[in-house]
Structure formats: C-alpha cells, structure tokens
Design a protein around this motif. Structure first.
Motif, PDB file in Angstrom:
ATOM      1  N   ILE A  74     -10.820   3.812  10.385  1.00 39.06           N
ATOM      2  CA  ILE A  74      -9.880   4.738   9.502  1.00 39.06           C
ATOM      3  C   ILE A  74      -9.854   4.327   7.819  1.00 39.06           C
ATOM      4  CG2 ILE A  74      -7.442   5.361   9.249  1.00 39.06           C
ATOM      5  CD1 ILE A  74      -7.549   5.456  12.353  1.00 39.06           C
ATOM      6  N   ARG A  75      -9.790   2.780   8.066  1.00 39.83           N
ATOM      7  CA  ARG A  75      -9.830   2.169   6.689  1.00 39.83           C
ATOM      8  C   ARG A  75     -10.821   2.617   5.861  1.00 39.83           C
ATOM      9  NH1 ARG A  75      -8.438  -3.240   9.838  1.00 39.83           N
ATOM     10  NH2 ARG A  75      -6.152  -3.168  10.091  1.00 39.83           N
TER      11      ARG A  75
ATOM     12  N   CYS B 106       1.834   9.185   5.644  1.00 38.98           N
ATOM     13  CA  CYS B 106       0.350   9.107   5.123  1.00 38.98           C
ATOM     14  C   CYS B 106      -0.305   8.026   6.222  1.00 38.98           C
ATOM     15  CB  CYS B 106       0.264   8.630   3.682  1.00 38.98           C
ATOM     16  SG  CYS B 106       0.741   7.001   3.310  1.00 38.98           S
TER      17      CYS B 106
ATOM     18  N   VAL C 288       0.743  -1.141   0.032  1.00 41.86           N
ATOM     19  CA  VAL C 288      -0.025  -0.158  -0.062  1.00 41.86           C
ATOM     20  C   VAL C 288       0.626   1.289  -0.135  1.00 41.86           C
ATOM     21  CG1 VAL C 288      -2.100  -0.869   0.911  1.00 41.86           C
ATOM     22  CG2 VAL C 288      -0.160   0.119   2.520  1.00 41.86           C
TER      23      VAL C 288
ATOM     24  N   PHE D  84      -8.674  -2.836   2.063  1.00 36.88           N
ATOM     25  CA  PHE D  84      -8.080  -1.601   1.704  1.00 36.88           C
ATOM     26  C   PHE D  84      -6.732  -1.974   1.194  1.00 36.88           C
ATOM     27  CE2 PHE D  84      -4.518   1.126   3.380  1.00 36.88           C
ATOM     28  CZ  PHE D  84      -4.999   2.262   3.081  1.00 36.88           C
TER      29      PHE D  84
ATOM     30  N   TYR E 217      -0.870   4.843   5.508  1.00 41.14           N
ATOM     31  CA  TYR E 217      -1.343   3.651   4.883  1.00 41.14           C
ATOM     32  C   TYR E 217      -1.144   2.419   5.323  1.00 41.14           C
ATOM     33  CZ  TYR E 217      -4.014   6.700   1.210  1.00 41.14           C
ATOM     34  OH  TYR E 217      -4.463   7.499   0.661  1.00 41.14           O
TER      35      TYR E 217
ATOM     36  N   MET F 187      -2.799   1.246   8.248  1.00 43.77           N
ATOM     37  CA  MET F 187      -4.062   0.611   8.056  1.00 43.77           C
ATOM     38  C   MET F 187      -4.015  -0.720   7.391  1.00 43.77           C
ATOM     39  SD  MET F 187      -5.798   3.955   6.157  1.00 43.77           S
ATOM     40  CE  MET F 187      -4.996   5.585   6.635  1.00 43.77           C
ATOM     41  N   ALA F 188      -2.990  -0.728   6.685  1.00 41.55           N
ATOM     42  CA  ALA F 188      -2.838  -2.390   6.094  1.00 41.55           C
ATOM     43  C   ALA F 188      -2.457  -3.280   6.832  1.00 41.55           C
ATOM     44  CB  ALA F 188      -1.882  -2.102   4.817  1.00 41.55           C
TER      45      ALA F 188
ATOM     46  N   ALA G 275     -10.321   5.826   4.559  1.00 42.48           N
ATOM     47  CA  ALA G 275      -9.359   6.068   3.464  1.00 42.48           C
ATOM     48  C   ALA G 275      -9.887   5.534   1.939  1.00 42.48           C
ATOM     49  CB  ALA G 275      -8.332   5.184   3.746  1.00 42.48           C
TER      50      ALA G 275
ATOM     51  N   LEU H 209      -8.251  10.891   8.716  1.00 44.28           N
ATOM     52  CA  LEU H 209      -7.249  10.125   7.946  1.00 44.28           C
ATOM     53  C   LEU H 209      -5.827  11.225   8.525  1.00 44.28           C
ATOM     54  CD1 LEU H 209      -7.937   9.451   4.438  1.00 44.28           C
ATOM     55  CD2 LEU H 209      -7.711   8.118   6.269  1.00 44.28           C
TER      56      LEU H 209
ATOM     57  N   ARG I 243       1.621  13.666  11.127  1.00 44.07           N
ATOM     58  CA  ARG I 243       2.391  12.512  11.218  1.00 44.07           C
ATOM     59  C   ARG I 243       3.587  12.438  10.549  1.00 44.07           C
ATOM     60  NH1 ARG I 243      -2.351  10.336  10.783  1.00 44.07           N
ATOM     61  NH2 ARG I 243      -2.211  10.246   8.587  1.00 44.07           N
TER      62      ARG I 243
ATOM     63  N   ASN J 221     -10.808   8.159  -1.033  1.00 45.29           N
ATOM     64  CA  ASN J 221      -9.981   7.954  -2.427  1.00 45.29           C
ATOM     65  C   ASN J 221     -10.899   7.937  -3.572  1.00 45.29           C
ATOM     66  OD1 ASN J 221      -7.051   7.194  -2.570  1.00 45.29           O
ATOM     67  ND2 ASN J 221      -7.275   6.572  -0.801  1.00 45.29           N
TER      68      ASN J 221
END
Lengths: 195, 290
Positions: B235-236, A90, A66, B60, A92, A95-96, B239, B225, A113, B243
């Motif tokens: 949060i996912r 960011c 990601v 995600f 991501y 989140m992943a 996102a 975010l 951040r 997007n």
C-alpha cells in the motif's frame, strides 16, 4: 510536565486479551475496530511471549508528519490524538505507523473509509472534556478523571503499565532487578541456566 | 556412635540424591537454553510490528511529510509560469480559416473526450484537495472530495479506455516524432513552418500514453489505496507511485490546457465541432493524409 507512555512487560503478559475487551467495551469502540491488540510469538513453544500493543503515542510521530489535513496532534503530555471531524480517512497515518495503530471504520459512501480511530490513552479528544460529543466520538476521558487508561487499569498481571514515563520505567526496572533472573543481562541464560 | 550410624546412612543417600540431581540436570545443560531472553523476543516481536516499516514505511513517511507537497506546488507554479513566458515571448499561433475545414474527430470521439476531460478535471481538483487538505481545513469537504475522486475515476477509466481503442493506431510512435521533439514542435519559433506530425504530434502522443497507460496505473494504485486490499508495505509503494505519477499527469494536463486554449488560437474548436482549418493541418499536422 509528565510524558505519558505505555509499557508492556512481555515476561508478564499472559495473552488473556482483557485489555482489548476492556478498551472495546469501556470506550464503545465501533464494530470491527480494535484499538488495542495482543500478539503472541512462538505460540505453544517454550519461550512463548505475548505483548499488548496499541498506539505508542510516539515522539515525533510519523502519523502527524504524513496527515494531509493536520487532523492528528500531540498534547503536551505526549498523548497523540486525532480530530475525527477534520480527518478525511485517507489512510496515510496507517501507512506511516510502525505499530498498525490507526483503524478505520467503513464510511457511509461506497464503503470508503471513515474517520480514523485509534487509542486515545483514554484521554478523550479535542471536544469539550466530559461532553457527550467527546464520549460518542472518542470514548472515556479517564485521564481528565485522574485515572490510568482502562487497559492498564484492568491488566490482571500488571504486565501493561501506563503513565508518566519516569514512574513506569522505574517500576519496570525494579521488576527486572527483583526477578533476579538476568532477564535482560546478556549471556545469563546460557551461562547460568537461568531464564 | 548413634550419630556415626546415622551418618553412614545419610551419606550414601545424600550422594545418591546429588548424583540424581546432576544426572537429571545434565541433559538440560547440554540442551540449548530453552526460553530465550527478553531481548530475543523483542526481535521476534519487532518482526511482527515494525519489521517492514524500515522498508517503505520510513520512505513513505519522509516523502509524504514534505516532498510530495513540494512537488505538487512546483508543478502548479513552475509549469504555468513557463508557459506564460512562452505566451509572452513567442505568443500564440493563429491560422486562417479559409478553405473547407478538415474532419478530424467524430462525434463519439468528441463525446468520450469531453467525458474524459470532465472526469479528469474532477480527479485533478479533488486529488489536489487531498494533497493540500490542511489549507482548506479537511473534514466533510475533503471527505466528499474523496468520494467524487472515486466516481470520477470510474468515469475516466471507461472513457479513456474508449479513446485508447479509437486513437491507438494514430498514436503509435513514428520516426518523425523524434524530429518533432527535437524542434519542440516548432513552438519555440514564431515562424509557421510545417512540422513533422501525422494526425497527432509527438507531444500529443506522450500525453496520450501518459493518460491511458499512466491512467491505468493510477486506477490500479488508486484502487489499492481505496480498498487497502494489499499488505501494508505494498500500500505504501502504491501511495508513493500514485503521488509521483499524479504530479506528472497534472503537469501534462496543464500543458494540454495551455496548448488547446492559448498556444494555438481556436484549437479547442476542433474538439467541439470536429473540424480543423486547412492551414492548421498543413502546418501542424503536415503528414496527415486527408
């Protein structure tokens, strides 16, 4: 090539948090960031179990998939590292990640951040090995020194193991066998009263 | 003899001891097995660590790992190509500037519009900098893009809120909007026939609602975010929402640019001077009461 992995033996972890402190202190991790944490389930009840978890250095790591700037990469030995100079914070990867490994310090602008920080398997980062920049950004490079990560090295009960996957899996297998408890054998606890 | 005596003592004691052990042991046998096996604790640990990952974490990861980039790439290529073809095949509309021009936008409206336009452009540019960050190397450049994204978002929210209040009445859906959409606002023919539209046509209305309400959703998801002040699964979702909606907004942003800059010649001057030519209003906003 060896494949580096962590293995935490839940039968041995005693929730002392020594690994967390060793990692924080040894790698001079920024305030508010824990690269490793210990969680306990069923606290105070029979069957209480604790486990120490950091970055698992996954195969086919979701964080790498990601990352919009390709800041995260995997070494040949399986260790997943982040380039803090490329990272844009960011979030991501957070989140992943199924394990909650990526951590973020508060950046300079509006408290946004900063670059992501996570367990490096004590293998430093993309900077020159043993350089000041590497130490400042990522902490120690014990792998290059031929040592295991700090957390596993200091673990008092040797619940946390780190190293070549085949070696530590074999050690764990022997342990389970030596316990003679059928810890992982279905039905033993009920049939024989053994835990 | 001596041994026999001893045996007589030991036997009852042994039997008693065995009985005691059995008695002490029996409740344990009746009880459910206390500490579960490791595999059971693995399940409990999974709930803490990876349980909710199967929900939106997986989704995600797979979408951010390719789908979002492809959608943005499609929007950035297909939409301009479609409108380039429109420009080549059908071409721009031009209107005579004879007669007294009609006042369309007040000074406050124009100021807010350009404030929103500037901040929205910055949002699109910096947002795409994050989406395609790997092609510009990431690092401090994209990091500062994120900071600009934040400032621009605040400016856009304030100006869009102002525009929302000013234009709300004129932007409410009307029955003739369906007619406008059916003939695509007359943009598919070269003829200059009056199209059913009031102060704003149906296309402008769609853009208005997308930019204000959609912009509000973008601000809300964007704040989540930015702050991470929500459970990770939420949060996912934010996102994903941010997007997908962004791709839609960018598509309409490109359409808006094309319409104002190319499709109708001199259309942009109405937002600069505040006046539209009489013929343009008669054709494109035929139901506008002067």
């Amino acid at each position: 090539m060896a494949r580096m992995k962590f293995l935490c033996d839940v039968e041995r972890c005693i929730d002392c948090n020594g690994c967390v402190v060793a990692c924080k202190e040894g790698n001079q991790v920024p305030v508010g960031i824990n690269r490793r944490r210990v969680i306990t389930i069923g606290e105070g009840k029979p069957g209480e179990k604790s486990i120490s978890v950091a970055c698992m250095h996954c195969s086919d790591a979701p964080c790498i998939a990601v990352c919009p700037v390709d800041a995260i990469y995997q070494r040949e030995d399986g260790i997943v590292l982040v380039n803090k100079k490329t990272c844009i914070g960011c979030g991501y990867c957070f989140m992943a990640c199924p394990f909650g490994a990526p951590q973020f310090p508060s950046g300079k602008v509006f408290g946004a951040r900063g670059a992501m920080d996570k367990c490096t398997f004590c293998a430093g980062g993309p900077e020159k090995t043993f350089s000041d920049a590497e130490k400042r950004l990522y902490g120690q490079n014990r792998i290059a020194e031929g040592k295991v990560p700090l957390c596993a090295a200091m673990c008092a009960t040797k619940a946390l193991m780190a190293g070549d996957a085949n070696v530590i899996a074999d050690a764990y297998r022997k342990r389970v066998f030596a316990r003679g408890s059928g810890a992982n054998a279905w039905g033993w606890d009920r049939a024989y009263g053994k835990k | 003899m001596n041994i026999k005596k001893k045996f007589r003592v030991i036997l009852p004691v042994g039997v008693l001891a065995l009985a005691a052990v059995a008695w002490a042991g029996s409740p344990q046998i009746l009880q459910p097995a206390g500490p579960g096996p490791s595999t059971a604790s693995f399940t409990a640990i999974n709930k803490v660590f990876t349980g909710d990952w199967q929900q939106y974490g997986q989704l995600f990861t797979s979408w951010q790992g390719g789908l979002f980039n492809r959608i943005f790439l499609l929007v950035l290529t297909i939409v301009p190509v479609v409108f380039l073809l429109h420009y080549i095949i059908i071409g721009a509309k031009s209107f005579s500037h004879a007669g007294t021009p009609i006042k369309f936008f007040g000074i406050l409206t124009r100021f807010l519009h350009w404030l929103a336009a500037l901040s929205f452009s910055l949002l699109v540019i910096t947002g795409l900098m994050v989406v395609f960050g790997k092609f510009i190397g990431g690092g401090p450049l994209v990091m500062s893009g994120r900071s600009i994204h934040l400032i621009a978002a605040i400016v856009f929210c304030l100006s869009a809120a102002g525009l929302f209040l000013i234009w709300l009445k004129d932007m409410l859906p009307m029955p003739h909007d369906i007619l406008w959409l059916l003939i695509m606002g007359g943009y598919l023919s070269k003829k200059k026939k009056p199209v059913p539209a009031g102060k704003f046509n149906a296309g402008q209305k769609v853009w208005f609602w997308l930019a204000t309400v959609g912009g509000g959703i973008m601000a809300w998801s964007g704040y989540t975010l930015y702050s991470f002040a929500a459970p990770v699964d939420q949060i996912r979702q934010m996102a994903i929402l941010h997007n997908l909606l962004a791709a839609g907004l960018i598509a309409f942003f490109i359409i808006h640019l094309y319409m104002s800059l190319f499709a109708v010649k001199g259309a942009i001057s109405s937002m600069l001077t505040g006046y539209k030519s009489r013929e343009e209003v008669a054709i494109l906003h035929s139901r506008y009461k002067i």
